[in-house]
Write an enzyme that holds these catalytic residues in place. Sequence first.
Site, short mmCIF file in Angstrom:
data_model
loop_
_atom_site.label_atom_id
_atom_site.label_comp_id
_atom_site.label_asym_id
_atom_site.label_seq_id
_atom_site.Cartn_x
_atom_site.Cartn_y
_atom_site.Cartn_z
N ASP A 74 -7.11 -1.91 3.91
CA ASP A 74 -6.15 -2.93 3.50
C ASP A 74 -6.46 -4.30 4.12
O ASP A 74 -5.81 -5.29 3.78
CB ASP A 74 -4.72 -2.53 3.93
CG ASP A 74 -4.25 -1.26 3.23
OD1 ASP A 74 -4.58 -1.09 2.05
OD2 ASP A 74 -3.57 -0.46 3.88
N ASP A 106 0.88 -1.17 0.00
CA ASP A 106 0.00 0.00 0.00
C ASP A 106 0.92 1.23 0.00
O ASP A 106 2.11 1.11 0.34
CB ASP A 106 -0.88 -0.03 1.25
CG ASP A 106 -1.69 1.25 1.42
OD1 ASP A 106 -2.32 1.68 0.44
OD2 ASP A 106 -1.65 1.82 2.52
N ASP A 150 -1.52 -0.78 6.15
CA ASP A 150 -1.73 -0.27 7.50
C ASP A 150 -3.16 0.12 7.80
O ASP A 150 -3.54 0.25 8.96
CB ASP A 150 -0.84 0.96 7.74
CG ASP A 150 -1.29 2.15 6.89
OD1 ASP A 150 -1.59 1.94 5.69
OD2 ASP A 150 -1.37 3.26 7.43
#
Length: 745
Positions: free
Chosen positions: A634, A435, A630
């Site tokens: 996600d 990410d 995080d």
Amino acid sequence: MTGFTCTKMIQSGQELDMIVGGNVQDFAHKEDLPLGVTDLTVLNKNTIRVTYHPKIVGARELLADPFFRSAKLAPSAVRPQIASGRAHVRMTFLMTILSTLLTIPVLILAWAPLPAHKILYGAISLALATTVQIAIAGPFYTGALKALIFSRMIEMDLLIVLSTTTAYIYSVIAYAYLAAGKPLSTGEFFETSTLLVTLIMVGRAVSALARQRAIESISIESLQTPTALLIDPETHHEQEIDARLLQYQDTFKVLPDTSIVTDGMVIAGETEVDESMVTGEATLVVKMPGLFVVAGSINHSGTLTVRLTRLPGENTIKTIGSMVDEAKSSKPRIQGIADRVAGYFVPVILVITVLVFVIWVAIGKAVRHQSATTTCIVAMTYAISALIVSCPCAIGLAVPLVVVIAGGVAAKHGLIFKSAETIEIARNVSHVIFDKTGTLTQGKLSVEAGEYPMGKADSLAPMLLGLTTNSKHPVSTAIAAHMKALGFQPSKVENVVSVAGKGIEATWNGSTIRAGNPHWLGFEDSPIVHKILSLGLTMFCISMDGELVAVFGLKDLLRPDAIETINRLKKRSVEVSIVSGDNKEAVQSIAGLLGIPESHVRSRCSPGDKQVYVKEMLVPEKSVVMFCGDGTNDAVALAQASIGMHMNEGTDIAQSAADAVLMRPSLSGILTLMDLSRAFYRRVVFNFTWAFFYNVFAILLAAGAFPHARIPPQYAGLGEIVSVLPVIIIAMQLKWARSQRLCSS
């Protein structure tokens, strides 16, 4: 009967152990518990465990409550796993000493040049050997029968039972013939069964002590400080109290060169803190008002005043310890192989023992022309030796002990894996998907540009602050901080709903407010949006009743070790991708800095899009995909990936979906996990190899396959030490290896 016990493992709230006066059972069954107390549990004849909600009632308030007027705080209890391990070691050593004391007289009577009183010496040896067989070897019988009856398993204890019982029963029969005046050609050998049991106990005692020391040496909860220096909020008086008595809203002082008792926020003082024991980061970290400190870290030169944010029972040390325990209790797939091998091991050894007996009977009759009695006795000694010297303990310890040590090593390097399978497969990672915001970047966005197409900035700013002030998303946090810095106060915004991967919806003064990326709002073609996008900034747009009223461009910085980590992954032939919910320009800007090709970059991804991309990368055979993220958006991708790696600065939802957690904001933890996995695998392979070669050689030696060399039955029990100690030493070597040597250790 089965040997299993039932214990309550999950408990909501905090716990406090108290010593009570009078009848503890009557106390525990009192009615009308104080407010906030949910349960009273009896631990022993004078101690109870109080479970309470710390946000309703504090620990000191409980002790001051009239309900507990006859109670006082109990001494700190050792962790159950550590306490039970120590108790097992103590009991094993006690039984070993007792067995030794009973065995020594038998050996003296058997081997010392004493006057001839065979019947008297035999009677004394019989009594001592019987005591050893019942008191010391008795648990072996119980364990073997329970495993055979309830689990349908043939365990190591059965080998011990068969070998010691055979030697003991033969000796009893031989002594009976001696007492009747008809001695056999080979007399009793009580020293064999007693010495065998004693040596087996010595082996188990040494193994138990080594395992216990290994487990305690990597216990992260040993970092917890037992006392705290509490500051009275009114008088500012300082008082040292037991750390278990801390409550929410407490303020405590941290003196130079002392450990920080629990997680909190600094409200006064400046210093440097060593967080390496918790995060693995060797560099001292500067702490000042407004910054957070974690339990177990060491304060250096300055004095801090800290406001507690998490109680000792739920702080970083406790969280890490719980996750490490969770990983230790899980089994990697390679453990299944060890279990199957151990399951076949004992039956195979029993077959080999029978063959050894038959072969030596044949040799005794056909080659040596011995009597039937002598032949059977000689064959029995070889069979007993082969039976005893074989040891599946090394196979049983090959995987779990290395998992325990690896979990502790990882924790001390700022990495927690939540399942043992993670440490097993990480060495094979073929693709790492990141990410962007909060993972590759620091997640500390700052507003670089802002436009209000319809004006009204002064009226819209309070609304924006009210909309974003309670959101944990990095973009919302940055907008809220920007508005506060401009001096605005939040206005009331209602019906706030977070739309994962898109933005926020709410109502304000009867108007519908939507805030998020321009593509979700439908303003991707707006000239103002294009103007800010051209700067490569992260976009945040706000609409009111379908009209674009504000546009912000935010900038984030790469993590200091992001470029190095990506380059090292590429050198290992690991593919790297970025998937992000941010706009294309911002994502490609970061990808360009990291040297990631456009084909491996995805932007404007919803949680579902991230999951689909992970699935696509898992399609090739033997693909092992790691996803690093995080945020809550996600969580799905973290759960979908072979290994989900969570940055600890993120959300609890994402952490619960992940397989591993980086406790410090450093991407190098990915490389540490991969290196540790390789070291783990090498040690497991060595342990299996050692167990195989040890058993082959030891059984051949004990069975008399080598001329002029054999292992007598009474010394065969030493095999447990010889087989297990190398496994323990190799596992411990993983703990001694430094982080920078994990690649080559």
